[in-house]
Design a protein around this motif. Structure first.
Motif, PDB file in Angstrom:
ATOM      1  N   GLY A 268      54.647 -69.586  21.706  1.00 46.93           N
ATOM      2  CA  GLY A 268      54.445 -68.059  22.024  1.00 46.93           C
ATOM      3  C   GLY A 268      53.296 -67.424  21.451  1.00 46.93           C
ATOM      4  O   GLY A 268      52.246 -67.704  21.821  1.00 46.93           O
TER       5      GLY A 268
ATOM      6  N   TRP B 117      55.796 -60.001  21.800  1.00 52.35           N
ATOM      7  CA  TRP B 117      56.615 -60.177  23.196  1.00 52.35           C
ATOM      8  C   TRP B 117      57.004 -58.927  23.775  1.00 52.35           C
ATOM      9  O   TRP B 117      56.910 -57.736  23.086  1.00 52.35           O
ATOM     10  CB  TRP B 117      57.687 -60.949  22.668  1.00 52.35           C
ATOM     11  CG  TRP B 117      58.849 -60.491  21.707  1.00 52.35           C
ATOM     12  CD1 TRP B 117      58.758 -60.613  20.399  1.00 52.35           C
ATOM     13  CD2 TRP B 117      59.790 -59.293  21.907  1.00 52.35           C
ATOM     14  NE1 TRP B 117      59.749 -59.907  19.812  1.00 52.35           N
ATOM     15  CE2 TRP B 117      60.466 -59.209  20.704  1.00 52.35           C
ATOM     16  CE3 TRP B 117      60.212 -58.769  23.235  1.00 52.35           C
ATOM     17  CZ2 TRP B 117      61.438 -58.047  20.428  1.00 52.35           C
ATOM     18  CZ3 TRP B 117      61.396 -57.736  22.963  1.00 52.35           C
ATOM     19  CH2 TRP B 117      61.855 -57.654  21.681  1.00 52.35           C
TER      20      TRP B 117
ATOM     21  N   ARG C 192      66.732 -58.050  23.331  1.00 52.00           N
ATOM     22  CA  ARG C 192      66.273 -56.930  24.018  1.00 52.00           C
ATOM     23  C   ARG C 192      65.267 -56.994  25.133  1.00 52.00           C
ATOM     24  O   ARG C 192      64.277 -57.740  25.113  1.00 52.00           O
ATOM     25  CB  ARG C 192      65.309 -56.019  22.938  1.00 52.00           C
ATOM     26  CG  ARG C 192      66.090 -55.834  21.614  1.00 52.00           C
ATOM     27  CD  ARG C 192      67.292 -54.958  21.775  1.00 52.00           C
ATOM     28  NE  ARG C 192      67.213 -53.684  22.042  1.00 52.00           N
ATOM     29  CZ  ARG C 192      67.924 -52.947  22.498  1.00 52.00           C
ATOM     30  NH1 ARG C 192      69.080 -53.317  23.082  1.00 52.00           N
ATOM     31  NH2 ARG C 192      67.736 -51.636  22.980  1.00 52.00           N
ATOM     32  N   LEU C 193      65.941 -56.725  26.412  1.00 53.57           N
ATOM     33  CA  LEU C 193      65.289 -56.886  27.463  1.00 53.57           C
ATOM     34  C   LEU C 193      64.619 -55.559  28.086  1.00 53.57           C
ATOM     35  O   LEU C 193      65.687 -54.560  28.490  1.00 53.57           O
ATOM     36  CB  LEU C 193      65.880 -57.565  28.727  1.00 53.57           C
ATOM     37  CG  LEU C 193      66.188 -59.072  28.445  1.00 53.57           C
ATOM     38  CD1 LEU C 193      67.144 -59.551  29.525  1.00 53.57           C
ATOM     39  CD2 LEU C 193      64.931 -59.838  28.564  1.00 53.57           C
TER      40      LEU C 193
HETATM   41  N1  FO1 Z   1      62.491 -61.784  19.997  1.00 57.66           N
HETATM   42  C1  FO1 Z   1      63.401 -61.113  18.886  1.00 57.66           C
HETATM   43  O1  FO1 Z   1      63.120 -61.313  17.762  1.00 57.66           O
HETATM   44  N2  FO1 Z   1      64.054 -60.163  19.287  1.00 57.66           N
HETATM   45  C2  FO1 Z   1      64.422 -59.806  21.013  1.00 57.66           C
HETATM   46  O2  FO1 Z   1      65.290 -58.968  21.008  1.00 57.66           O
HETATM   47  C3  FO1 Z   1      63.430 -60.505  21.644  1.00 57.66           C
HETATM   48  C4  FO1 Z   1      63.690 -60.140  23.005  1.00 57.66           C
HETATM   49  C5  FO1 Z   1      62.788 -60.871  23.824  1.00 57.66           C
HETATM   50  C6  FO1 Z   1      62.930 -60.766  25.367  1.00 57.66           C
HETATM   51  C7  FO1 Z   1      61.772 -61.311  25.973  1.00 57.66           C
HETATM   52  C8  FO1 Z   1      61.041 -62.145  25.529  1.00 57.66           C
HETATM   53  O3  FO1 Z   1      60.432 -62.573  26.492  1.00 57.66           O
HETATM   54  C9  FO1 Z   1      61.029 -62.585  24.436  1.00 57.66           C
HETATM   55  C10 FO1 Z   1      61.881 -61.922  23.532  1.00 57.66           C
HETATM   56  N3  FO1 Z   1      61.748 -62.341  22.105  1.00 57.66           N
HETATM   57  C11 FO1 Z   1      62.704 -61.487  21.305  1.00 57.66           C
HETATM   58  C12 FO1 Z   1      61.013 -63.142  21.737  1.00 57.66           C
HETATM   59  C13 FO1 Z   1      61.535 -64.610  21.934  1.00 57.66           C
HETATM   60  O4  FO1 Z   1      62.753 -64.744  21.010  1.00 57.66           O
HETATM   61  C14 FO1 Z   1      60.500 -65.803  21.816  1.00 57.66           C
HETATM   62  O5  FO1 Z   1      61.437 -66.805  22.192  1.00 57.66           O
HETATM   63  C15 FO1 Z   1      60.261 -65.876  20.309  1.00 57.66           C
HETATM   64  O6  FO1 Z   1      59.271 -65.083  20.168  1.00 57.66           O
HETATM   65  C16 FO1 Z   1      59.711 -67.571  20.092  1.00 57.66           C
HETATM   66  O7  FO1 Z   1      58.807 -67.755  20.989  1.00 57.66           O
END
Ligand code: FO1
Length: 315
Positions: free
Chosen positions: A11, A68, A91-92
């Motif tokens: 990511g 993200w 969170r979307l």
């Molecule tokens: N990471 C969080 O810490 N909190 C969230 O609410 C969150 C929502 C989210 C929504 C869409 C998306 O594409 C990524 C999101 N992420 C969120 C990051 C996600 O957990 C990734 O998997 C991590 O960044 C690890 O790669």
């Protein structure tokens, strides 16, 4: 044309390096092969966090504070969902939802994830290739000390990765097929980069898709990894804790040991220069360079360093 520079990506850290790479090398000669084991189905929607982080970052649209989701997001749907007690810990944002609605719609029509991902990347004007490592469903499952085995997003987001882990597995990896053309592209690549993503839960699942680890190992001399660990810690996320909890040394030497069968070279930050000889003792060549990317210029600088390691001269 088959891309000559292939980056194995998770990511946020990978997306930052890719934003540098597209400035250091022709984007149409770059391919990002992205982890999909973070993917999850929520509200009936297929969410691909690492694919979306790469696309949004390279489109210059990512939320810069989180790495993200989209910048300038609104949360009407999440707020409205709270009324029903729906799932809102993940969170979307309202515009991010469109990506998941479109992806789910197209998958439902029978399109594969690689096809849908290229449609989404093109819609954001990206020139480099963005490819999921597999079209098949793979899912990182995390065994925690108090809840047993839970999904990756339950671990990473709902539990804020703040719970000790005793095991990690990638469900579905044993029967997953590498994305179409991936093995051939790895075989013919001039340079393969392992981005500074979490070695356990981001790069690990990519290498675990049958055929991928062997294809990368076969090109070990052309493979350069960038350590996500600097000064014994992760710059973001739980990579350091996961390495320790799963019995690996949480240092650039530990990273070298994790990658020694697939990467001929490891780039470490100047903060770890004193460990260069220990890295080399694992059989992995070591390059010391600034690896902390605080903007696209430092990312482009790191990208040039990495490309030079494999003899690819930037334009
Ligand atoms: N990471 C969080 O810490 N909190 C969230 O609410 C969150 C929502 C989210 C929504 C869409 C998306 O594409 C990524 C999101 N992420 C969120 C990051 C996600 O957990 C990734 O998997 C991590 O960044 C690890 O790669």
């Amino acid at each position: 044309m088959t891309p000559r520079v292939v980056t194995l990506a998770g990511g946020v850290g990978a997306a930052k390096l890719l934003a540098g790479l597209v400035r250091a090398h022709p984007p149409d000669d770059l391919l990002a092969v992205v982890n999909t084991a973070d993917d999850t189905v929520l509200h009936g929607l297929h969410v691909s966090p690492d694919l979306d982080t790469v696309v949004y970052t390279l489109a210059g649209a990512v939320n810069p504070d989180t790495g993200w989701g989209l910048a300038g997001e609104t949360w009407q749907a999440m707020d409205a969902l709270d009324r029903y007690g729906g799932i809102t810990w993940f969170r979307l944002g309202d515009r991010d939802l469109a990506t998941h609605l479109y992806r789910t719609h197209r998958l439902g029509q029978g399109a594969d994830l690689a096809t849908v991902t290229s449609e989404i990347a093109e819609a954001w004007g990206l020139e480099l290739g963005v490819l999921p490592v597999t079209n098949d469903r793979i899912e990182t499952r995390v065994t925690t000390v108090d809840e047993g085995e839970i999904g990756f997003q339950d671990y990473f987001v709902r539990r804020r990765h703040d719970v000790p882990v005793t095991a990690i597995r990638v469900a579905g990896s044993e029967r997953a097929q590498p994305a179409p053309g991936l093995i051939e592209t790895l075989a013919s690549a001039a340079s393969i980069i392992i981005a500074p993503s979490n070695p356990i839960v981001s790069i690990g699942p990519v290498l675990e898709v049958p055929g991928v680890r062997d294809a990368v190992a076969a090109r070990r001399d052309a493979v350069v990894a960038v350590s996500p660990i600097v000064g014994g810690a992760a710059l973001k996320g739980p990579a350091d804790r996961l390495m320790r909890e799963l019995g690996h040394e949480c240092s650039v030497v530990g990273v070298a040991r994790l990658y020694q069968d697939v990467a001929g070279t490891l780039v470490i930050d100047e903060a770890d220069a004193h460990l260069a000889r220990e890295v080399e003792a694992t059989g992995v060549s070591c390059i010391v360079a600034p690896t902390v990317m605080d903007g696209v210029e430092s990312a482009a600088e790191l990208a040039r360093t990495v490309l030079n390691c494999t003899g690819i001269k930037g334009p």
